[in-house]
Design an enzyme around this catalytic site. Structure first.
Site, PDB file in Angstrom:
ATOM      1  CG  ASP A  91      -1.377   2.178   4.688  1.00 34.06           C
ATOM      2  OD1 ASP A  91      -1.942   3.286   4.813  1.00 34.06           O
ATOM      3  OD2 ASP A  91      -1.957   1.086   4.791  1.00 34.06           O
TER       4      ASP A  91
ATOM      5  CG  ASP B 173      -1.947   1.101   1.160  1.00 34.80           C
ATOM      6  OD1 ASP B 173      -1.538   2.285   1.075  1.00 34.80           O
ATOM      7  OD2 ASP B 173      -3.149   0.800   1.152  1.00 34.80           O
TER       8      ASP B 173
HETATM    9  C1  PRP Z   1      -4.267   3.878  -4.103  1.00 34.60           C
HETATM   10  C2  PRP Z   1      -3.271   4.440  -5.098  1.00 34.60           C
HETATM   11  C3  PRP Z   1      -4.152   4.866  -6.227  1.00 34.60           C
HETATM   12  C4  PRP Z   1      -5.213   3.806  -6.225  1.00 34.60           C
HETATM   13  C5  PRP Z   1      -4.884   2.823  -7.308  1.00 34.60           C
HETATM   14  O1  PRP Z   1      -4.895   4.867  -3.391  1.00 34.60           O
HETATM   15  O2  PRP Z   1      -2.491   5.476  -4.558  1.00 34.60           O
HETATM   16  O3  PRP Z   1      -4.713   6.155  -6.075  1.00 34.60           O
HETATM   17  O4  PRP Z   1      -5.179   3.172  -4.953  1.00 34.60           O
HETATM   18  O5  PRP Z   1      -5.897   1.910  -7.455  1.00 34.60           O
HETATM   19  P1  PRP Z   1      -6.784   1.768  -8.769  1.00 34.60           P
HETATM   20  O6  PRP Z   1      -5.866   1.906  -9.932  1.00 34.60           O
HETATM   21  O7  PRP Z   1      -7.340   0.392  -8.601  1.00 34.60           O
HETATM   22  O8  PRP Z   1      -7.839   2.834  -8.729  1.00 34.60           O
HETATM   23  P2  PRP Z   1      -5.856   4.553  -2.160  1.00 34.60           P
HETATM   24  O9  PRP Z   1      -7.252   4.383  -2.607  1.00 34.60           O
HETATM   25  O10 PRP Z   1      -5.270   3.433  -1.346  1.00 34.60           O
HETATM   26  O11 PRP Z   1      -5.839   5.911  -1.330  1.00 34.60           O
HETATM   27  P3  PRP Z   1      -4.644   6.649  -0.553  1.00 34.60           P
HETATM   28  O12 PRP Z   1      -3.676   7.156  -1.598  1.00 34.60           O
HETATM   29  O13 PRP Z   1      -5.361   7.749   0.136  1.00 34.60           O
HETATM   30  O14 PRP Z   1      -3.990   5.677   0.380  1.00 34.60           O
HETATM   31  N1  URA Z   2      -3.086   0.813  -4.002  1.00 37.04           N
HETATM   32  C1  URA Z   2      -1.864   0.592  -3.504  1.00 37.04           C
HETATM   33  O1  URA Z   2      -1.357   1.385  -2.701  1.00 37.04           O
HETATM   34  N2  URA Z   2      -1.216  -0.531  -3.883  1.00 37.04           N
HETATM   35  C2  URA Z   2      -1.737  -1.396  -4.770  1.00 37.04           C
HETATM   36  O2  URA Z   2      -1.083  -2.392  -5.097  1.00 37.04           O
HETATM   37  C3  URA Z   2      -3.025  -1.137  -5.277  1.00 37.04           C
HETATM   38  C4  URA Z   2      -3.680  -0.014  -4.896  1.00 37.04           C
END
Ligand code: PRP
Ligand code: URA
Length: 207
Positions: A200, A197
């Site tokens: 995180d 992630d």
């Molecule tokens: C993650 C990442 C992208 C998204 C990608 O964000 O930074 O924005 O998921 O996934 P997708 O291509 O399937 O849409 P997240 O939703 O975890 O939010 P965050 O950046 O606030 O942690």
């Molecule tokens: N968001 C992340 O941060 N990692 C992944 O692999 C997919 C979505």
């Protein structure tokens, strides 16, 4: 169009940022450094104009960037790439798209947008470390196009074929630059092997 940047300096840093032992301080530094390399490649075709510069010896025919650059991090994780771009193009303007993936549906949920007016006549660069299903990137491009954006470029650190296919089907005019096209998505729609992630790991939070 998509392009994986295979330069050894990028791939070396990618190996370290993927490592589960890499803590958030080093992770942030690597995200910034990888982004600088990707941005350097992504901007290789942007519009320039000829200028004459007087050196101490003679007049030199040179080129200047001839477009307003608007960098658009997808909140939250895209912020981890912002410093890298601004170091390369310090005069760029910055817009923001707030999106998170719904835990159940994995679809993007929009919660914030703020763009400078230059999105409509400049070059927009969307940044997000992870292009997984591609849903968030498609939503960010949709939002920019609704504001009149013409030229848009996407830079991500890791992606996969499934995500690329979704974005390219919806927006075939938008080129995507990445450090890696990984194998697949898992059942939670995380990129495998990926780097986990990204939000995180950048910000030291956890689920
Ligand atoms: C993650 C990442 C992208 C998204 C990608 O964000 O930074 O924005 O998921 O996934 P997708 O291509 O399937 O849409 P997240 O939703 O975890 O939010 P965050 O950046 O606030 O942690
Ligand atoms: N968001 C992340 O941060 N990692 C992944 O692999 C997919 C979505």
């Amino acid at each position: 169009m998509h392009e994986q940047i295979d330069h050894p300096c990028v791939q070396h840093k990618l190996a370290t940022i993927r490592d589960q032992e890499t803590g958030h301080k080093l992770f942030r530094e690597l995200a910034k450094e990888i982004t600088m390399f990707l941005c350097y490649e992504a901007l290789k075709n942007i519009k320039t104009r000829k200028v004459e510069v007087q050196t101490p010896l003679a007049t030199a025919s040179c080129h200047e960037i001839d477009t307003d650059l608007v960098v658009v991090p997808i909140l939250r994780a895209g912020v981890g790439m912002l410093d890298g771009i601004l170091e390369l193009v310090p005069t760029a303007r910055v817009g923001f798209v707030g999106l998170y993936r719904d835990e159940k549906t994995k679809k993007p949920v929009s919660y914030y947008q703020r763009f400078p007016p230059q999105v409509s006549n400049g070059t927009c660069i969307i940044i997000d470390p992870m292009l997984a299903t591609g849903g968030s990137t498609v939503a960010a491009i949709d939002a920019l196009k609704q504001k009149g954006a013409g030229q848009i470029i996407v830079i991500c650190i890791v992606t996969c074929e499934e995500g690329l296919a979704l974005v390219e089907a919806a927006h075939p005019d938008v080129p995507i630059y990445t450090a890696s096209i990984d194998e697949r998505l898992d059942d939670n729609k995380y990129i495998v092997p990926g780097l986990g992630d990204a939000g995180d790991r950048l910000f030291g939070t956890s689920h």
